[in-house]
Design an enzyme around this catalytic site. Structure first.
Site, mmCIF file in Angstrom:
data_model
loop_
_atom_site.group_PDB
_atom_site.id
_atom_site.type_symbol
_atom_site.label_atom_id
_atom_site.label_comp_id
_atom_site.label_asym_id
_atom_site.label_seq_id
_atom_site.Cartn_x
_atom_site.Cartn_y
_atom_site.Cartn_z
ATOM 1 N N LYS A 80 9.642 1.861 3.882
ATOM 2 C CA LYS A 80 8.756 2.955 3.515
ATOM 3 C C LYS A 80 9.501 4.089 2.830
ATOM 4 O O LYS A 80 9.053 4.648 1.835
ATOM 5 C CB LYS A 80 8.039 3.483 4.765
ATOM 6 C CG LYS A 80 6.756 2.747 5.051
ATOM 7 C CD LYS A 80 5.816 3.602 5.882
ATOM 8 C CE LYS A 80 4.386 3.115 5.907
ATOM 9 N NZ LYS A 80 4.134 1.708 5.895
ATOM 10 N N GLU A 115 4.452 14.132 6.204
ATOM 11 C CA GLU A 115 3.836 14.240 4.885
ATOM 12 C C GLU A 115 2.530 15.015 4.983
ATOM 13 O O GLU A 115 1.963 15.186 6.060
ATOM 14 C CB GLU A 115 3.614 12.859 4.253
ATOM 15 C CG GLU A 115 2.654 11.987 5.016
ATOM 16 C CD GLU A 115 2.600 10.579 4.438
ATOM 17 O OE1 GLU A 115 3.553 10.113 3.788
ATOM 18 O OE2 GLU A 115 1.571 9.926 4.647
ATOM 19 N N GLU A 172 -0.489 0.655 -3.317
ATOM 20 C CA GLU A 172 -1.522 1.350 -2.540
ATOM 21 C C GLU A 172 -1.333 2.860 -2.637
ATOM 22 O O GLU A 172 -0.220 3.362 -2.515
ATOM 23 C CB GLU A 172 -1.461 0.906 -1.080
ATOM 24 C CG GLU A 172 -1.783 -0.575 -0.915
ATOM 25 C CD GLU A 172 -2.052 -0.948 0.540
ATOM 26 O OE1 GLU A 172 -1.589 -0.208 1.436
ATOM 27 O OE2 GLU A 172 -2.732 -1.963 0.766
ATOM 28 N N GLU A 208 2.276 2.891 -0.469
ATOM 29 C CA GLU A 208 3.265 1.815 -0.390
ATOM 30 C C GLU A 208 2.916 0.747 -1.408
ATOM 31 O O GLU A 208 1.830 0.748 -1.984
ATOM 32 C CB GLU A 208 3.304 1.206 1.019
ATOM 33 C CG GLU A 208 1.993 0.572 1.470
ATOM 34 C CD GLU A 208 2.077 0.007 2.900
ATOM 35 O OE1 GLU A 208 3.152 0.069 3.529
ATOM 36 O OE2 GLU A 208 1.068 -0.485 3.373
ATOM 37 N N ASN A 244 2.674 -3.438 -1.789
ATOM 38 C CA ASN A 244 2.695 -4.739 -1.116
ATOM 39 C C ASN A 244 3.104 -5.798 -2.097
ATOM 40 O O ASN A 244 2.473 -5.986 -3.154
ATOM 41 C CB ASN A 244 1.309 -5.057 -0.541
ATOM 42 C CG ASN A 244 0.980 -4.133 0.611
ATOM 43 O OD1 ASN A 244 1.851 -3.766 1.392
ATOM 44 N ND2 ASN A 244 -0.274 -3.745 0.719
ATOM 45 N N PHE A 296 -15.800 -3.686 19.865
ATOM 46 C CA PHE A 296 -15.081 -4.607 18.978
ATOM 47 C C PHE A 296 -14.150 -5.541 19.743
ATOM 48 O O PHE A 296 -13.100 -5.950 19.235
ATOM 49 C CB PHE A 296 -14.282 -3.828 17.914
ATOM 50 C CG PHE A 296 -15.181 -3.014 17.031
ATOM 51 C CD1 PHE A 296 -15.499 -1.698 17.355
ATOM 52 C CD2 PHE A 296 -15.744 -3.565 15.892
ATOM 53 C CE1 PHE A 296 -16.370 -0.951 16.553
ATOM 54 C CE2 PHE A 296 -16.610 -2.825 15.085
ATOM 55 C CZ PHE A 296 -16.922 -1.516 15.416
#
Lengths: 532, 493, 169
Positions: B119, B203, B278, B291, B293, B351
């Site tokens: 990251k 951040e 992203e 990031e 991918n 869920f």
């Protein structure tokens, strides 16, 4: 087969008069049925509720499949007997569907008189069991009765034994029976549940014993509670007289449905079938076709056209013996051979009928007799031509056919005409009557004439003349007697038929009856057909 | 020399393995499936031309067996491996092991995987490539004081994020210094416990962020282009649930800008094959790098539906050394596509994951519908693997049409034997805010109450009860009445 | 007894079915509805009174899984007779299997008993039977004395409830 033509004009004044008359008869029939089935004094219903008992109608509702038909038999039994104390003879019987099976239900109505047996009650049970035996219908007995009405024991005792014998015969024929005991089964009646294949008892309410606690105490001094002497727990765990004990009537009926659901299902007799079809001509018009007077005639083909599938009919020998209509048709998809009257029976008509019945017998086709007959033709010419010989041939063949017979009294059904057309005493599997129908040895006026003549002749032999008053008294007494004893409501009260039906219900009633008769095999008799 | 391989091994399972094999078939390439015993009867094994069993301490472990996969390639003669997503798809060591064994890895170079896999490193590279990054600490903060200092500098609210984290673990929001201190402690210890790496960086926190990502495609000959963006804001606990392309919040200018920055980053790391950059989109239209991918993404179907490009086919061609056959100007985005992820979970009860045997499976078909699934009727829904059963996507001329088609498709998705979230997904798509394109990553949480199920009305309940009674053999003990009684209904004279 | 059908977590409905040819009468909580369930396409079509609905159905034992109205549902069918049978006799309280009289009392409050020990002797329908302990325990209370009469189901002897298992340290 071709569709029958109709010549009925609904706008003709005759039609309209008949229609109104028969609609009134129909309304009267429905109201009489409603009262007999449902009208009970409030205190009678309250007493049932206190005893935590359901009414017989509520029990039927829990027993029978919803969405399936129920043909109640002899619903107006005893309607003109016992001063109306015993509506329906305090018993409900009929053919219904339980867990998909056609069964005969015989249920005591304990709302009045503790459900006691009257003489007609006993005969009604015997008749129901006879129907079950002849048509191989399993039986569900719903028992709740205080026993025989001892004030009328003579006419009860002379008949009741048949009930238990029939139960034994049903068993030997492999026809299952279930008893659900909601109340008392005392003395002889204790044998009904015991002769059944399976018996369900409701605790604290059902009891089976040859004698109840008071009688036992009187006889031997022994004291017992009802439960101890003949209750559900005792009989299902100690004596083995009954098989299932439940706590409530609802549970009993649910269990009854389960038991019936486990019984084997047998195939029906092979018979010609086609997909059912409503009659093409409107059955409602039957009201306008049937006359408002027993002496008036009508065209029997118009009746047939409103009862059979698609109004389709194949008439046999249409040009011969025109006072008898013979032919084949389907009712609810099942083929029948129909014989209907269009007037007095002449030799040709009798001979045609005889030949026709042989044909149906050969082919295993059930016979349906639609009555509107006052008798055979009388007079010298006919006697010389042997009208009774031709009548005898018709009777001989009819009596000995092996196919099931069904009869509907559509209007008049008198004298030997009733016999020839397979009336009650000739053992059709089912016989029904329309409310407008009348049945007796001869018509009232005719009888009044005959008896007046006899009286006058007698008086004349003594050299006396009858006074006009005397003549009119004889006439009115005889007429009154005949009119009360040939009336459809009286006859049905005395169980001379299996029920009064509204003409518009004829097709469905016959459909269910035909379905029932096909539970027994049709064994064809050997022998060729004679062209009589 | 660019020749497509004759045989490709798919180092994955379930729906993505099936999807990759579909393209292999279209290209006339033989397929090899690898499988753990639990997937022996699965659809991927059925559709492959050959299959090789893998072993592992756990079912997941089997699919991570590098040596086993290499051996399977040698045994079957597969000259290339497609890794799908998850499992070994972003594992540089795996790519290198394949290379060493002379097998082509259909994916990016290991170096790109490594640099984008970290990251902090990826953020640094992004910044260097001119990709806007979220204001925050350039590196992991040394301690809580540094965290507070940086937070104060960039402005509250801030997000404290574990460097090694993912899936929402090790993330905390702070609205002021005090909260910042607490958040630091929590995030750090959580990260240490979960990932063995307690590094945290700080951040800017964005209130109603949209998750927007750009699909890039790069060949080995210097061409790098993008295939438009996808918005994946509808997430539950940081797992994507509904994705769409294009994003309702992006205009042509922003698209061009985002595309350009994504391409720049891909170029900067020497990227080859398909990848996704992203980003987070703020309400004012500014976007920041999240990031990259370095693999095919789960939600790639929406891009394929809108651009008409088969990304897997392009990956295979690129891996075979072919140059891309089209340029950026040839890429068109046509209409709208939305995808919903169907999970075996009980959306009405927290869920909770559901298991069971899929007694009946019927997927919808029709105009604009695309279903990617790897299930077979009769199979057990396994607790061993990811509970995603299928991806149902719909394409339409407009966003409204795509929504309508997807809702209808979900209603026609029959998966009996376990509990799925299709009704929940339909409720999300039906929500007016979704219809208005008012999507952001907190959407599901914010609208949770409105998305609760509505109980069946009496009429519906009656129908269901009747159906159950008529279907169950328990009621068949009651046989039908014989004719003609059966046709007479409840007639009584 | 009609069976009970429950939709999800909802209330149980008493449901019975009578079939006639291809159609049926479904009785739900006492009301009759006419309808049918027929194969249609690759699933079924349910007709109920004037409604017609496409459905897919899977029956798994006493669970019926239905996909209809755009989503899936789970219904369970319970036979109340099977359910009530499931409840075994309480081990704490001995009850009378039928009405009768107490003939002999063998225990008193405080006595320790083992499973199978005779607690008292009753007489019903002129037959004696022994009421025995269904488990080891201590007699908490004897409800009746010699010559007392009782009804079916009456409590005769109670054992002290089992103490809760102690948590291991």
């Amino acid at each position: 087969m071709h569709r029958l033509e109709t010549h009925v004009d609904p706008n003709a004044p005759g039609y309209r008069a008949f229609y109104q008359h028969n609609k009134e008869l129909s309304a009267e029939l429905r109201e009489t049925l409603r009262k007999a089935r449902h009208d009970r004094p409030q205190k009678a219903l309250d007493r049932l509720a206190e005893q935590q008992k359901l009414t017989v109608r509520e029990r039927l509702d829990l027993l029978l499949d919803h969405g399936a038909p129920f043909l109640e038999l002899m619903p107006l039994a005893a309607n003109r007997h016992y001063d109306g104390e015993a509506p329906q003879a305090l018993l409900v019987t009929g053919i219904g569907v339980v867990s998909g099976r056609e069964v005969m239900v015989i249920a005591n109505d304990s709302s009045l008189k503790g459900g006691a047996w009257y003489p007609i009650t006993t005969r009604k049970i015997v008749r129901a069991l006879q129907v079950a035996l002849e048509n191989r219908l399993p039986v569900v007995h719903m028992l709740d009765s205080g026993g025989a009405n001892l004030h009328l024991q003579d006419e009860i005792y002379s008949v009741a034994g048949h009930i238990f014998q029939q139960q034994c015969h049903l068993s030997a024929q492999g026809i299952p029976q279930l008893a659900v005991v909601f109340g008392y089964c005392t003395a002889g009646a204790a044998y009904t549940p015991t002769l059944c294949d399976q018996t369900i008892m409701v605790r604290e309410r059902g009891a089976i014993f040859l004698a109840g606690p008071p009688l036992v105490k009187a006889a031997t001094g022994e004291e017992n509670t009802t439960e101890e002497l003949g209750g559900a727990d005792m009989h299902t765990t100690v004596s083995g007289v009954a098989d299932y004990a439940v706590d409530s009537e609802a549970e009993a009926l649910a269990l009854a449905r389960d038991v019936v659901g486990v019984w084997a299902r047998r195939d029906k007799a092979d018979s010609d079938r086609r997909a059912p079809e409503d009659p093409f001509h409107d059955p409602d018009q039957l009201y306008g076709i049937i006359p408002d007077d027993i002496k008036k005639q009508f065209e029997m083909r118009e009746v047939i056209a409103r009862v059979v599938d698609g109004s389709l009919f194949h008439e046999f020998k249409p040009g011969y013996g025109d006072t008898m209509v013979c032919g084949w048709a389907f009712i609810w998809g099942m083929k029948v051979g129909i014989l209907g009257n269009n007037g007095v029976i002449y030799s040709e008509a009798a001979n045609k009928a005889t030949t026709f019945m042989q044909l149906c017998d050969r082919d295993g086709i059930p016979l349906l007799f639609l009555h509107n007959v006052t008798g055979f033709m009388v007079g010298r010419e006919y006697e010389r031509r042997g009208i009774t010989k031709d009548g005898a041939k018709m009777l001989m063949v009819q009596a000995n056919v092996t196919v099931p017979k069904l009869s509907v009294l559509c209007h008049a059904s008198q004298g030997a005409g009733n016999y020839a057309m397979a009336g009650r005493t000739w053992d059709p599997r089912f016989v029904y009557a329309w409310p407008n129908s009348r049945s007796s040895i001869m018509g009232p006026e005719q009888a009044a004439d005959v008896l007046t003549q006899v009286r006058v002749a007698g008086l004349k032999r003594r050299g006396e003349e009858p006074s006009p008053d005397e003549v009119s008294t004889i006439k009115s007494e005889v007429t009154a007697y005949f009119e009360s004893t040939y009336h459809s409501y009286y006859l049905t009260s005395d169980l001379r038929d299996d029920g009064l039906i509204d003409p518009i219900d004829t097709r469905n009633t016959l459909g269910m009856s035909l379905s029932a008769v096909l539970n027994a095999p049709i064994v064809r008799a050997p022998g060729g057909v004679l062209r009589i | 020399m660019s020749e497509l391989p004759e045989k490709v091994l798919v180092a994955n399972r379930g729906e993505i393995a099936v999807r990759v094999m579909r393209t292999l078939r279209a290209l006339g390439i033989a397929s090899v499936a690898v499988y753990h015993r639990e997937d022996a009867a699965g659809r991927a094994v059925r559709e492959a031309d050959e299959a090789v069993e893998l072993f592992g301490d756990t079912p997941v472990g089997a699919y991570l067996d590098v040596a086993g996969i290499v051996a399977a390639c040698h045994a079957t003669g597969a000259s290339a491996v497609h890794p799908g997503f998850g499992f070994l798809s972003e594992n540089a060591a795996f790519a290198e092991a394949l290379a060493e064994a002379g097998i082509t890895f259909i994916g990016p170079p290991p170096s790109a995987m490594r640099s984008m896999g970290d990251k902090i490193e990826s953020k640094r590279l992004a910044a260097a490539a001119g990709v806007p990054t979220l204001p925050g600490s350039p590196d992991a903060v040394a301690d809580v004081e540094e965290a507070v200092a940086i937070a104060t500098e960039i402005g509250f609210p801030v997000l404290l994020k574990a460097s090694a984290g993912g899936g929402g673990k090790g993330m905390r929001i702070a609205n002021d210094a005090a909260e910042c201190r607490e958040a630091f402690e929590r995030a750090s210890s959580e990260a240490a416990a979960s990932f063995g790496d307690g590094r945290v960086f700080v951040e800017r926190f964005i209130g109603r962020p949209r998750h927007v990502e750009v699909q890039v495609l790069a060949d080995g000959h210097g061409t790098v282009l993008h295939l438009g963006e996808r918005e994946c804001s509808i997430q539950r606990r940081y797992q994507k649930v509904i994705e769409e392309s294009p994003s309702p919040a992006i205009d042509a200018t922003t698209r061009e800008a985002m595309g350009a920055t994504a391409v720049a980053l891909a170029r900067a790391v020497g990227y080859v094959s398909a990848g996704t950059v992203e980003m987070i989109l703020d309400e004012d239209g500014s976007f920041y790098f999240l990031e990259m991918n370095t693999r095919l993404q789960v939600e790639h179907p929406v891009t394929e539906l809108v651009t008409g490009i088969d990304i897997v086919a392009e990956q295979i061609r690129i891996a075979a050394g072919e140059p891309l056959a089209f340029g950026q100007d040839d890429v068109r985005m046509d209409g709208w596509a939305i995808e919903a992820r169907v999970y075996a979970e009980d959306a009405d009860n927290d869920f909770r994951p559901a298991i069971g045997r899929l007694g009946l499976v019927r997927f919808p078909a029709g105009e604009g519908i695309r279903v990617d699934h790897g299930v077979v009727e009769g199979q057990q829904v396994s607790a061993s693997f990811d509970p995603m059963i299928a991806k149902v996507a719909a394409h339409g001329a407009t966003r409204a049409e795509a929504i309508a088609r997807l809702r209808d498709a979900l209603r026609r998705t029959v998966l009996l034997g376990t509990v799925t979230n299709t009704a929940y997904l339909e409720r999300v798509l039906a929500h007016p805010d979704f219809g208005a394109g008012e999507t952001h990553t907190n959407f599901l949480a914010v609208h949770a109450t409105e998305l609760e199920p509505v109980p069946a009305d009496a009429d519906v309940e009656r129908c269901l009860v009747a159906a159950a009674a008529l279907a169950s053999p328990r009621y068949d003990q009651r046989l039908a009445a014989p004719e003609p009684l059966a046709s007479m209904g409840s007639w009584r004279p | 007894m009609p069976f009970e059908i429950t939709l999800g977590d909802g209330a149980a409905h008493a449901v019975d079915v009578a079939r006639h040819g291809g159609r049926a009468t479904v009785t739900i909580d006492g009301r009759d509805y006419h309808g049918s369930l027929r194969p249609a396409g690759d699933g079924y079509e349910l007709t109920l009174e004037d409604r017609a609905e496409p459905m897919w159905i899977v029956v798994q034992g006493d669970e019926v899984l239905v996909h209809a109205f755009g989503r899936s549902w789970s219904l369970s069918i319970v036979d109340p007779i099977e359910r009530s049978r499931g409840g075994g006799p309480s081990e704490d309280v001995a009850t009378a299997p039928m009405p009768g009289t107490v003939v002999r009392v063998e225990v008193a409050a405080g006595d320790a008993v083992a499973k199978g020990d005779v607690l008292l002797v009753i007489e019903s329908m002129k037959m004696q039977s022994e009421i025995t302990a269904l488990r080891d325990g201590t007699v908490e209370q004897v409800f009746l004395a010699v010559d007392d009469t009782f009804d079916r189901g009456a409590a005769l002897v109670a054992l002290a409830p089992e103490p809760e298992a102690v948590e291991a340290d």
